[in-house]
Design an enzyme around this catalytic site. Sequence first.
Site, PDB file in Angstrom:
ATOM      1  N   GLU A 100       0.840  -1.205   0.000  1.00  0.00           N
ATOM      2  CA  GLU A 100       0.000   0.000   0.000  1.00  0.00           C
ATOM      3  C   GLU A 100       0.876   1.257   0.000  1.00  0.00           C
ATOM      4  O   GLU A 100       0.731   2.151   0.836  1.00  0.00           O
ATOM      5  CB  GLU A 100      -0.969  -0.006   1.190  1.00  0.00           C
ATOM      6  CG  GLU A 100      -2.179   0.876   0.928  1.00  0.00           C
ATOM      7  CD  GLU A 100      -3.289   0.725   1.964  1.00  0.00           C
ATOM      8  OE1 GLU A 100      -4.303   1.427   1.804  1.00  0.00           O
ATOM      9  OE2 GLU A 100      -3.153  -0.074   2.912  1.00  0.00           O
ATOM     10  N   ASP A 108       0.641  -7.935   3.527  1.00  0.00           N
ATOM     11  CA  ASP A 108      -0.643  -7.721   4.176  1.00  0.00           C
ATOM     12  C   ASP A 108      -1.621  -8.671   3.496  1.00  0.00           C
ATOM     13  O   ASP A 108      -2.076  -8.426   2.382  1.00  0.00           O
ATOM     14  CB  ASP A 108      -1.062  -6.257   4.000  1.00  0.00           C
ATOM     15  CG  ASP A 108      -2.436  -5.971   4.578  1.00  0.00           C
ATOM     16  OD1 ASP A 108      -3.045  -6.891   5.166  1.00  0.00           O
ATOM     17  OD2 ASP A 108      -2.909  -4.830   4.438  1.00  0.00           O
TER      18      ASP A 108
END
Length: 267
Positions: free
Chosen positions: A36, A152
């Site tokens: 991200e 993640d």
Amino acid sequence: MFKLTSLNLNGLRSAATKGVADWVAELAPDCICMQEIRVQASDIEGRFEAMAGLKGYFHFAEKKGYAGTAAYTKHEPSEVVVGWGDPEFDAEGRYLELRFDTPKRKFSVISCYFPSGSSGEERQAAKFRFLEGFFPHLIALKREREFVLCGDINIAHKEIDLKNWRGNQKNSGFLPEERAWMTKLLDAGVEGAGLVDVYRLLKPDTTDEAYTWWSNRGQAYAKNVGWRLDYHLATPGTARLARNEQIFKTLKFSDHAPITVDYDLTL
């Protein structure tokens, strides 16, 4: 010893303002995988090509300010693989593989950012598509090489992996289908992928200190109402080389905490 870290930044530029580069310099990893990153190539130029002496590699999302993965390493990779071959998710910048191959060993470090389904049914459906397509990719990769996938994963596998498991059984990240996918991923049987959850190999029973993500709502971080969403998933041969782990919580760079594992290997 090979020190490998994973961290969802929730924005590279945001984390930079919170001192992430200084922390990386102090940690001195061999490689750090980031998810991200939320930047484009133009944002990297002249600013983020390197961090704390480590060279950066990137998979940018086509959409600005969205998703993306990176890896900074002090070892020169023999090959960099950007994307895993699925047009839908490669457009979101979710997979970056650094290969460190020698005549004796094929070894990869992968930075991966699984989709979240928490925003609604459409994104949950996309998450299920990702899981369905990604599973055979990992099986095929495991046949060819040793690897550690850092990232993640956006799934808490078992009840010990989040604080309020009873109240989250119908929520994305702890759905029965997602947990079953993780179980199959870690299954060494004929139907499974046979990967190893390295943190759980080292800390099989840890609960509260295992969390790596906290909601921004309420006082989740202060009360440690967390989830374990960030993983090292390794092939068995590499997992056996894991010696210790650390989830760093002294400073907060995003809503995730970085997880570091030391592996008894040299590149």
